[in-house]
Scaffold this active site. Structure first.
Site, PDB file in Angstrom:
ATOM      1  N   LYS A  12       0.846  -1.198   0.000  1.00 44.83           N
ATOM      2  CA  LYS A  12       0.000   0.000   0.000  1.00 44.83           C
ATOM      3  C   LYS A  12       0.878   1.243   0.000  1.00 44.83           C
ATOM      4  CE  LYS A  12      -1.855   2.962   2.905  1.00 44.83           C
ATOM      5  NZ  LYS A  12      -2.048   4.122   2.054  1.00 44.83           N
ATOM      6  N   GLY A  32       6.925   5.072   8.103  1.00 43.79           N
ATOM      7  CA  GLY A  32       5.993   6.182   8.277  1.00 43.79           C
ATOM      8  C   GLY A  32       6.177   6.794   9.651  1.00 43.79           C
ATOM      9  N   THR A  86       5.800   7.698  13.687  1.00 43.16           N
ATOM     10  CA  THR A  86       5.896   6.911  14.922  1.00 43.16           C
ATOM     11  C   THR A  86       4.492   6.580  15.439  1.00 43.16           C
ATOM     12  OG1 THR A  86       8.063   7.817  15.423  1.00 43.16           O
ATOM     13  CG2 THR A  86       6.806   6.974  17.287  1.00 43.16           C
ATOM     14  N   ALA A  87       3.552   7.510  15.299  1.00 43.65           N
ATOM     15  CA  ALA A  87       2.184   7.255  15.799  1.00 43.65           C
ATOM     16  C   ALA A  87       1.552   6.085  15.050  1.00 43.65           C
ATOM     17  CB  ALA A  87       1.341   8.516  15.640  1.00 43.65           C
ATOM     18  N   THR A  88       1.684   6.051  13.720  1.00 43.90           N
ATOM     19  CA  THR A  88       1.115   4.930  12.965  1.00 43.90           C
ATOM     20  C   THR A  88       1.860   3.638  13.304  1.00 43.90           C
ATOM     21  OG1 THR A  88       0.589   6.482  11.193  1.00 43.90           O
ATOM     22  CG2 THR A  88       0.395   4.161  10.671  1.00 43.90           C
ATOM     23  N   GLU A 133      10.111   1.493  10.349  1.00 43.07           N
ATOM     24  CA  GLU A 133      11.068   2.583  10.080  1.00 43.07           C
ATOM     25  C   GLU A 133      10.306   3.877  10.304  1.00 43.07           C
ATOM     26  OE1 GLU A 133      14.172   2.082   9.438  1.00 43.07           O
ATOM     27  OE2 GLU A 133      14.125  -0.065   9.040  1.00 43.07           O
ATOM     28  N   CYS A 162      13.435  11.406   6.216  1.00 48.46           N
ATOM     29  CA  CYS A 162      13.577  11.002   7.616  1.00 48.46           C
ATOM     30  C   CYS A 162      15.000  11.197   8.112  1.00 48.46           C
ATOM     31  CB  CYS A 162      13.155   9.547   7.785  1.00 48.46           C
ATOM     32  SG  CYS A 162      14.034   8.446   6.667  1.00 48.46           S
ATOM     33  N   GLU A 188       9.386  15.760  15.832  1.00 50.38           N
ATOM     34  CA  GLU A 188       9.707  15.769  14.407  1.00 50.38           C
ATOM     35  C   GLU A 188       8.818  16.780  13.678  1.00 50.38           C
ATOM     36  OE1 GLU A 188       8.440  12.457  11.887  1.00 50.38           O
ATOM     37  OE2 GLU A 188      10.487  12.369  11.117  1.00 50.38           O
TER      38      GLU A 188
HETATM   39  P1  NDP Z   1       2.089   7.947   8.069  1.00 48.28           P
HETATM   40  O1  NDP Z   1       2.420   7.137   9.247  1.00 48.28           O
HETATM   41  O2  NDP Z   1       0.981   8.909   8.158  1.00 48.28           O
HETATM   42  O3  NDP Z   1       1.747   7.026   6.822  1.00 48.28           O
HETATM   43  C1  NDP Z   1       2.624   6.030   6.336  1.00 48.28           C
HETATM   44  C2  NDP Z   1       1.815   4.982   5.600  1.00 48.28           C
HETATM   45  O4  NDP Z   1       0.990   4.284   6.532  1.00 48.28           O
HETATM   46  C3  NDP Z   1       0.879   5.568   4.563  1.00 48.28           C
HETATM   47  O5  NDP Z   1       0.789   4.690   3.469  1.00 48.28           O
HETATM   48  C4  NDP Z   1      -0.422   5.642   5.341  1.00 48.28           C
HETATM   49  O6  NDP Z   1      -1.554   5.697   4.526  1.00 48.28           O
HETATM   50  C5  NDP Z   1      -0.357   4.350   6.109  1.00 48.28           C
HETATM   51  N1  NDP Z   1      -1.233   4.305   7.280  1.00 48.28           N
HETATM   52  C6  NDP Z   1      -1.821   5.332   7.947  1.00 48.28           C
HETATM   53  N2  NDP Z   1      -2.574   4.852   8.979  1.00 48.28           N
HETATM   54  C7  NDP Z   1      -2.456   3.510   8.957  1.00 48.28           C
HETATM   55  C8  NDP Z   1      -2.966   2.452   9.769  1.00 48.28           C
HETATM   56  N3  NDP Z   1      -3.764   2.684  10.798  1.00 48.28           N
HETATM   57  N4  NDP Z   1      -2.620   1.179   9.482  1.00 48.28           N
HETATM   58  C9  NDP Z   1      -1.795   0.918   8.451  1.00 48.28           C
HETATM   59  N5  NDP Z   1      -1.278   1.873   7.638  1.00 48.28           N
HETATM   60  C10 NDP Z   1      -1.588   3.153   7.888  1.00 48.28           C
HETATM   61  O7  NDP Z   1       3.449   8.676   7.633  1.00 48.28           O
HETATM   62  P2  NDP Z   1       3.633   9.763   6.500  1.00 48.28           P
HETATM   63  O8  NDP Z   1       3.119   9.227   5.203  1.00 48.28           O
HETATM   64  O9  NDP Z   1       3.131  11.066   7.027  1.00 48.28           O
HETATM   65  O10 NDP Z   1       5.226   9.817   6.350  1.00 48.28           O
HETATM   66  C11 NDP Z   1       6.033  10.672   7.076  1.00 48.28           C
HETATM   67  C12 NDP Z   1       6.678   9.937   8.224  1.00 48.28           C
HETATM   68  O11 NDP Z   1       7.454   8.850   7.743  1.00 48.28           O
HETATM   69  C13 NDP Z   1       7.643  10.803   9.013  1.00 48.28           C
HETATM   70  O12 NDP Z   1       7.440  10.584  10.386  1.00 48.28           O
HETATM   71  C14 NDP Z   1       8.999  10.267   8.605  1.00 48.28           C
HETATM   72  O13 NDP Z   1      10.007  10.454   9.568  1.00 48.28           O
HETATM   73  C15 NDP Z   1       8.705   8.823   8.411  1.00 48.28           C
HETATM   74  N6  NDP Z   1       9.731   8.225   7.567  1.00 48.28           N
HETATM   75  C16 NDP Z   1      10.625   7.352   8.136  1.00 48.28           C
HETATM   76  C17 NDP Z   1      11.633   6.802   7.382  1.00 48.28           C
HETATM   77  C18 NDP Z   1      12.602   5.831   7.969  1.00 48.28           C
HETATM   78  O14 NDP Z   1      13.222   5.114   7.198  1.00 48.28           O
HETATM   79  N7  NDP Z   1      12.753   5.742   9.272  1.00 48.28           N
HETATM   80  C19 NDP Z   1      11.803   7.151   5.966  1.00 48.28           C
HETATM   81  C20 NDP Z   1      10.798   8.056   5.482  1.00 48.28           C
HETATM   82  C21 NDP Z   1       9.805   8.571   6.268  1.00 48.28           C
HETATM   83  P3  NDP Z   1      -2.187   7.151   4.205  1.00 48.28           P
HETATM   84  O15 NDP Z   1      -1.182   7.877   3.410  1.00 48.28           O
HETATM   85  O16 NDP Z   1      -3.409   6.826   3.457  1.00 48.28           O
HETATM   86  O17 NDP Z   1      -2.469   7.790   5.540  1.00 48.28           O
END
Ligand code: NDP
Length: 482
Positions: free
Chosen positions: A173, A226, A228-230, A248, A282, A385
């Site tokens: 996804k 994505g 940390t909360a998710t 990650e 990130c 962040e």
């Molecule tokens: P999110 O956590 O909002 O979303 C990440 C993915 O998870 C999206 O595809 C999102 O879908 C999906 N998602 C959201 N809610 C759920 C759920 N309840 N169950 C399963 N999947 C879900 O992150 P962002 O897209 O805002 O990305 C930014 C974040 O990613 C930053 O915190 C950044 O630091 C982190 N990041 C970390 C990296 C690392 O390697 N450590 C690298 C790059 C980014 P949808 O878009 O539809 O909400």
């Protein structure tokens, strides 16, 4: 207007409900694409196809799996210009960032893991003359791959490639904020000849599609990048189901500038590490810690460089920064800069929505690179962040203090140290609680190395052998020799 579709069981299809979502070009503020707003029933179909395809894909000779990965890499290369343009339009990143870094890296991810699986070998442990142990590594089944919006194709393929290479099938996804290049990837996977069900891409929202992938009983492996909360929400579901999970997550990365740093060499890196991709990486350095003896000189050299960065049309070769990914994210960044001021920070430059913008970008989401001074270590701006073009600069007096400040946040993803004293750099690196420490460089990535974070930056490691281990399950076989 670009319309993308899901890839399920080898077919490019719409959501069963027929519902569609819209993706906005952040440089114009206008809808430029739509995607299937899939539901749990679409995920179930994809997982069903992936379960069915798994035994044949797992048992396929490694060289054939690797060849398919390489074919997909070749197709990505052949479509670089189109993919880069669409990535830039979907995400707001500059065309140069997409063309020179991200799309080539997506192809490299497939090529790297094609080679890695061919070179992968198991372990053997001999117990004198009594017995021999050898450890088999077997694919785990269906891998759920969930990725964010900041480096859309780059991060999605970083998960898909090792999962497929090791013989797993995939239900992925992409972020609904930036779905377009994943849609094209689905088309290219069909063209490359991946068997039906091996790679499935389901578009839609996190709360429906992402959630269903995580809770589906036939998906034993979840790799997530994505926030940390998710990541926490996913852990709550996956933990009791004993799923294997790689997370990650976010970062609040320090950049340590020691008293002997070569600023002539380091300045390009430091500016890039703060503002590349509008700070939406990130690994970006968002807290610059400078030895107090060099602080004034550092600011004298840093601020003109930051002021000289051009925020503008992502399609223009003149732009150093493009657009912020969405209106919501722009508002979040703005609210953090406001908070920084309330917390006693002084904006040394930036702090406004602006740019050198052509007419078509007048309603886009642009924000100046912003530098904040004078904030205490424990304030929210220095602890949380922001994920935008905002850095704070703090001073330090001793190296011990620099290490303490570097570590004193909930995150632990990456750190940069700039110094000419390499012995000191090694000593400091060994005390930094982060998954990656760069000495006198930033974003130099070798795909063989472990990638991931400490603390709230994540659980597990991706890349190299770690990825091959993550996507495989071990069985130790002990043979009696007596
Ligand atoms: P999110 O956590 O909002 O979303 C990440 C993915 O998870 C999206 O595809 C999102 O879908 C999906 N998602 C959201 N809610 C759920 C759920 N309840 N169950 C399963 N999947 C879900 O992150 P962002 O897209 O805002 O990305 C930014 C974040 O990613 C930053 O915190 C950044 O630091 C982190 N990041 C970390 C990296 C690392 O390697 N450590 C690298 C790059 C980014 P949808 O878009 O539809 O909400």
């Amino acid at each position: 207007m670009i319309s993308i579709r899901n890839l399920i069981n080898g077919g490019l299809v719409d959501a069963i409900s027929g519902s569609r979502g819209e993706s906005v070009n952040p440089a114009t503020g206008l809808v430029h694409a739509d995607f299937p707003d899939s539901g749990a029933e679409d995920v179930d179909r994809a997982v069903g196809a992936a379960v069915e395809a798994f035994p044949t894909w797992r048992d396929r000779p490694v060289r054939e799996r690797a060849a398919l990965l390489r074919s997909l890499a070749d197709l990505i290369d052949a479509n670089t210009d189109r993919l880069a343009r669409l990535e830039s339009e979907d995400q707001g990143k500059t065309l140069a960032q997409a063309t020179e870094i991200e799309i080539p890296r997506a192809a490299a991810n497939f090529r790297y893991f094609a080679g890695a699986i061919e070179a992968f070998s198991g372990e053997m442990h001999q117990m004198d003359s009594q017995a021999i142990n050898y450890t088999l590594r077997r694919a785990r089944g269906v891998a759920g791959c969930i990725s964010p919006w900041n480096l859309p194709l780059y991060l999605l393929t970083w998960k898909i490639a090792p999962a497929l290479a090791t013989g797993n099938t995939v239900v992925a996804k992409p972020s609904e904020v930036t779905p377009v290049t994943a849609g094209i990837l689905g088309e290219l996977a069909v063209e490359a000849g991946f068997p039906p069900g091996v790679l499935n891409l389901v578009h839609g929202f996190g709360g429906t599609v992402g959630q269903r992938i995580v809770e589906h009983p036939d998906v034993p492996t979840i790799t997530f990048t994505g926030s940390t909360a998710t990541g926490q929400a996913i852990s709550r579901i996956a933990g009791p189901m004993f799923k294997r999970v790689s997370l990650e997550l976010g970062g609040k990365n320090p950049v340590i500038v020691c008293e002997d740093a070569d600023l002539d060499d380091a300045m390009d890196d430091i500016v890039r590490s703060a503002f590349a991709n509008q700070g939406e990486i990130c690994l970006c350095g968002s807290r610059i810690l400078v030895h107090r003896s060099r602080l004034a000189e550092f600011m004298e050299r840093f601020l003109p460089r930051v002021r000289g960065l051009r925020v503008g049309d992502p399609a223009s070769a003149e732009s150093d920064l493009g657009a912020i990914v969405s209106r919501e994210h722009l508002e979040k960044i703005e609210s953090y800069v406001q908070l920084a001021v309330e917390e006693g920070g002084k904006i040394a430059c930036g702090g406004n929505r602006t740019g050198v913008l052509p007419e078509r970008c007048r309603n886009g989401f642009f924000y100046e690179p912003t530098v904040i001074l004078g904030l205490p270590q424990d304030c929210r701006t220095n602890q949380e962040e922001i994920f935008g073009p905002v850095v704070s600069v703090q001073g330090f007096d001793t190296h011990a203090e620099a290490v303490t400040k570097a570590n004193d946040v909930p995150y632990g993803l990456a750190c940069c140290i700039y110094t000419k004293d390499l012995s000191r750099a090694h000593r400091m690196a060994a005390r930094i609680d982060a998954g990656i420490v760069w000495i006198n460089c930033w974003m130099v990535r070798d795909l063989r190395t472990p990638f991931g974070g400490w603390k709230a930056s994540g659980v597990g490691r991706e890349g190299g052998k770690d990825a091959l281990h993550f996507f495989t399950e071990s069985t130790n076989v002990c043979l009696n020799l007596e």
